[in-house]
Design a protein around this motif. Structure first.
Motif, mmCIF file in Angstrom:
data_model
loop_
_atom_site.group_PDB
_atom_site.id
_atom_site.type_symbol
_atom_site.label_atom_id
_atom_site.label_comp_id
_atom_site.label_asym_id
_atom_site.label_seq_id
_atom_site.Cartn_x
_atom_site.Cartn_y
_atom_site.Cartn_z
ATOM 1 N N GLY A 75 1.707 -25.995 22.899
ATOM 2 C CA GLY A 75 1.009 -26.772 21.879
ATOM 3 C C GLY A 75 1.674 -28.119 21.683
ATOM 4 O O GLY A 75 2.643 -28.467 22.369
ATOM 5 N N VAL A 76 1.170 -28.885 20.744
ATOM 6 C CA VAL A 76 1.690 -30.232 20.522
ATOM 7 C C VAL A 76 1.672 -30.526 19.030
ATOM 8 O O VAL A 76 0.822 -30.013 18.294
ATOM 9 C CB VAL A 76 0.854 -31.274 21.316
ATOM 10 C CG1 VAL A 76 -0.564 -31.360 20.764
ATOM 11 C CG2 VAL A 76 1.527 -32.632 21.338
ATOM 12 N N THR A 77 2.617 -31.330 18.582
ATOM 13 C CA THR A 77 2.731 -31.683 17.169
ATOM 14 C C THR A 77 1.821 -32.858 16.850
ATOM 15 O O THR A 77 1.952 -33.929 17.451
ATOM 16 C CB THR A 77 4.180 -32.053 16.818
ATOM 17 O OG1 THR A 77 5.036 -30.954 17.130
ATOM 18 C CG2 THR A 77 4.310 -32.393 15.339
ATOM 19 N N VAL A 78 0.901 -32.654 15.918
ATOM 20 C CA VAL A 78 0.024 -33.738 15.481
ATOM 21 C C VAL A 78 0.768 -34.565 14.437
ATOM 22 O O VAL A 78 1.421 -34.013 13.548
ATOM 23 C CB VAL A 78 -1.288 -33.185 14.896
ATOM 24 C CG1 VAL A 78 -2.203 -34.318 14.446
ATOM 25 C CG2 VAL A 78 -1.991 -32.317 15.928
ATOM 26 N N ARG A 79 0.667 -35.872 14.517
ATOM 27 C CA ARG A 79 1.364 -36.743 13.576
ATOM 28 C C ARG A 79 0.766 -36.611 12.174
ATOM 29 O O ARG A 79 -0.452 -36.436 12.022
ATOM 30 C CB ARG A 79 1.265 -38.203 14.048
ATOM 31 C CG ARG A 79 1.936 -38.456 15.392
ATOM 32 C CD ARG A 79 3.459 -38.442 15.277
ATOM 33 N NE ARG A 79 3.911 -39.585 14.500
ATOM 34 C CZ ARG A 79 4.756 -39.513 13.481
ATOM 35 N NH1 ARG A 79 5.245 -38.340 13.101
ATOM 36 N NH2 ARG A 79 5.126 -40.606 12.845
ATOM 37 N N PRO A 80 1.611 -36.687 11.137
ATOM 38 C CA PRO A 80 1.136 -36.524 9.759
ATOM 39 C C PRO A 80 0.000 -37.489 9.418
ATOM 40 O O PRO A 80 0.114 -38.697 9.638
ATOM 41 C CB PRO A 80 2.387 -36.833 8.922
ATOM 42 C CG PRO A 80 3.536 -36.517 9.819
ATOM 43 C CD PRO A 80 3.077 -36.902 11.197
ATOM 44 N N GLY A 81 -1.081 -36.939 8.905
ATOM 45 C CA GLY A 81 -2.204 -37.741 8.431
ATOM 46 C C GLY A 81 -3.190 -38.168 9.499
ATOM 47 O O GLY A 81 -4.287 -38.642 9.166
ATOM 48 N N ALA A 82 -2.848 -38.020 10.777
ATOM 49 C CA ALA A 82 -3.707 -38.540 11.840
ATOM 50 C C ALA A 82 -5.047 -37.813 11.901
ATOM 51 O O ALA A 82 -6.115 -38.434 11.951
ATOM 52 C CB ALA A 82 -2.986 -38.447 13.188
ATOM 53 N N ARG A 83 -4.993 -36.496 11.904
ATOM 54 C CA ARG A 83 -6.230 -35.718 12.017
ATOM 55 C C ARG A 83 -7.125 -35.944 10.792
ATOM 56 O O ARG A 83 -8.352 -36.084 10.928
ATOM 57 C CB ARG A 83 -5.868 -34.236 12.157
ATOM 58 C CG ARG A 83 -7.030 -33.355 12.534
ATOM 59 C CD ARG A 83 -6.593 -31.903 12.586
ATOM 60 N NE ARG A 83 -6.135 -31.490 13.900
ATOM 61 C CZ ARG A 83 -5.044 -30.760 14.129
ATOM 62 N NH1 ARG A 83 -4.266 -30.403 13.124
ATOM 63 N NH2 ARG A 83 -4.730 -30.385 15.355
ATOM 64 N N GLU A 84 -6.517 -36.016 9.619
ATOM 65 C CA GLU A 84 -7.285 -36.219 8.388
ATOM 66 C C GLU A 84 -7.951 -37.598 8.372
ATOM 67 O O GLU A 84 -9.119 -37.730 7.972
ATOM 68 C CB GLU A 84 -6.371 -36.057 7.166
ATOM 69 C CG GLU A 84 -5.844 -34.645 6.963
ATOM 70 C CD GLU A 84 -4.638 -34.301 7.841
ATOM 71 O OE1 GLU A 84 -4.174 -33.153 7.761
ATOM 72 O OE2 GLU A 84 -4.163 -35.183 8.606
ATOM 73 N N LEU A 85 -7.222 -38.612 8.810
ATOM 74 C CA LEU A 85 -7.788 -39.961 8.834
ATOM 75 C C LEU A 85 -8.929 -40.053 9.837
ATOM 76 O O LEU A 85 -9.970 -40.678 9.569
ATOM 77 C CB LEU A 85 -6.695 -40.983 9.166
ATOM 78 C CG LEU A 85 -7.116 -42.460 9.134
ATOM 79 C CD1 LEU A 85 -7.712 -42.826 7.776
ATOM 80 C CD2 LEU A 85 -5.920 -43.359 9.442
ATOM 81 N N LEU A 86 -8.771 -39.427 10.979
ATOM 82 C CA LEU A 86 -9.848 -39.415 11.968
ATOM 83 C C LEU A 86 -11.099 -38.733 11.415
ATOM 84 O O LEU A 86 -12.224 -39.182 11.655
ATOM 85 C CB LEU A 86 -9.384 -38.706 13.240
ATOM 86 C CG LEU A 86 -8.448 -39.519 14.148
ATOM 87 C CD1 LEU A 86 -7.806 -38.614 15.196
ATOM 88 C CD2 LEU A 86 -9.202 -40.661 14.816
ATOM 89 N N ALA A 87 -10.910 -37.655 10.676
ATOM 90 C CA ALA A 87 -12.050 -36.955 10.082
ATOM 91 C C ALA A 87 -12.769 -37.850 9.073
ATOM 92 O O ALA A 87 -14.015 -37.882 9.024
ATOM 93 C CB ALA A 87 -11.583 -35.666 9.406
ATOM 94 N N GLN A 88 -12.000 -38.590 8.289
ATOM 95 C CA GLN A 88 -12.608 -39.523 7.324
ATOM 96 C C GLN A 88 -13.396 -40.615 8.030
ATOM 97 O O GLN A 88 -14.497 -40.988 7.596
ATOM 98 C CB GLN A 88 -11.524 -40.168 6.465
ATOM 99 C CG GLN A 88 -10.923 -39.296 5.403
ATOM 100 C CD GLN A 88 -9.964 -40.092 4.538
ATOM 101 O OE1 GLN A 88 -10.225 -41.239 4.173
ATOM 102 N NE2 GLN A 88 -8.828 -39.492 4.229
ATOM 103 N N LEU A 89 -12.825 -41.147 9.100
ATOM 104 C CA LEU A 89 -13.512 -42.201 9.862
ATOM 105 C C LEU A 89 -14.840 -41.680 10.409
ATOM 106 O O LEU A 89 -15.858 -42.385 10.375
ATOM 107 C CB LEU A 89 -12.620 -42.686 11.000
ATOM 108 C CG LEU A 89 -11.406 -43.518 10.582
ATOM 109 C CD1 LEU A 89 -10.387 -43.600 11.714
ATOM 110 C CD2 LEU A 89 -11.835 -44.924 10.155
ATOM 111 N N ARG A 90 -14.833 -40.456 10.895
ATOM 112 C CA ARG A 90 -16.061 -39.857 11.422
ATOM 113 C C ARG A 90 -17.085 -39.692 10.302
ATOM 114 O O ARG A 90 -18.264 -40.002 10.473
ATOM 115 C CB ARG A 90 -15.722 -38.505 12.074
ATOM 116 C CG ARG A 90 -16.900 -37.772 12.659
ATOM 117 C CD ARG A 90 -17.623 -38.560 13.733
ATOM 118 N NE ARG A 90 -16.925 -38.567 14.996
ATOM 119 C CZ ARG A 90 -16.893 -39.630 15.812
ATOM 120 N NH1 ARG A 90 -17.470 -40.760 15.470
ATOM 121 N NH2 ARG A 90 -16.273 -39.575 16.970
#
Length: 214
Positions: A75-90
């Motif tokens: 697996g891989v470590t996702v950077r803090p806040g990255a996934r959440e910000l991408l979801a907001q942008l979408r």
């Protein structure tokens, strides 16, 4: 991607170290830091200088294969806040592109793993003629998205990436991880994307444009 969306840099460093030692050379943490954000062929030439007796393309293929295997296995470590910000942008209908110097096969593997619906476009290292720090990767991404680069915010974790983003004309945000971004030309530096919102990005873009216009 590497260092902004996910933290794969330790995997790259471990793989580089093993490869150099296999050929009887030495590879320090400082050596590895020189490669952060660089195009893979540029990195391969530096590894050749360190004693790796392989063709540059073979070095790129070997490193990519080893890191991909580690990602799939561990697996891989996702950077803090990255996934959440991408979801907001979408959710807000903002077009997004991933601009990485990793190979496309690796970029697609990681995107599918951590944010499968996040990006409209992926521009990878083997999609461009001139890698970062040239502006070409970002300009190519904007062309694919059908947007003006001056309407974009680029988020980068490396000096090489920031120089590419700044040269392209995008509002350029630095979010450091493994290397300092001092002197790389970022229009703003945030310590993390954690708890950051689309409105924060919009305000950053607006403030930069006003300052630039003035």
């Amino acid at each position: 991607m590497d260092g902004t969306l996910v933290d794969t840099e330790p995997l790259w460093m471990e793989t580089e170290t093993r490869l150099v030692r296999q050929f009887g050379g030495s590879w320090t943490h400082e050596d590895a830091m020189r490669l952060v954000g660089s195009g893979l062929l540029d990195s391969a030439r530096i590894l050749q200088d360190a004693g790796v007796r392989m063709a540059a393309e073979d070095i790129v293929s070997h490193l990519t294969g080893e890191v991909m295997a580690a990602v799939v296995r561990d697996g891989v470590t996702v950077r803090p806040g990255a996934r959440e910000l991408l979801a907001q942008l979408r959710e807000r209908g903002v077009k997004t592109a991933l601009v990485t110097m990793s190979l496309r096969r690796m970029a697609l593997t990681i995107v599918e793993s951590v944010a499968p619906d996040a990006f409209d476009v992926v521009i990878a290292g083997d999609d461009v003629t001139r890698p970062k720090p040239f502006p070409d990767p970002y300009l190519q991404a904007c062309e694919a998205l059908g947007v003006d680069v001056r309407d974009c915010v680029a988020i980068e974790d490396s000096p090489t990436g920031l120089r590419s983003a700044v040269a392209s004309g995008a509002t350029s945000l630095g979010v450091p991880l493994h290397v300092s971004l001092v002197g790389a030309g970022a229009h703003a530096v945030w310590p993390s994307l954690d708890a950051r919102t689309v409105d924060d990005l919009a305000a950053l873009h607006e403030n930069h444009r006003k300052a630039h216009h003035d």
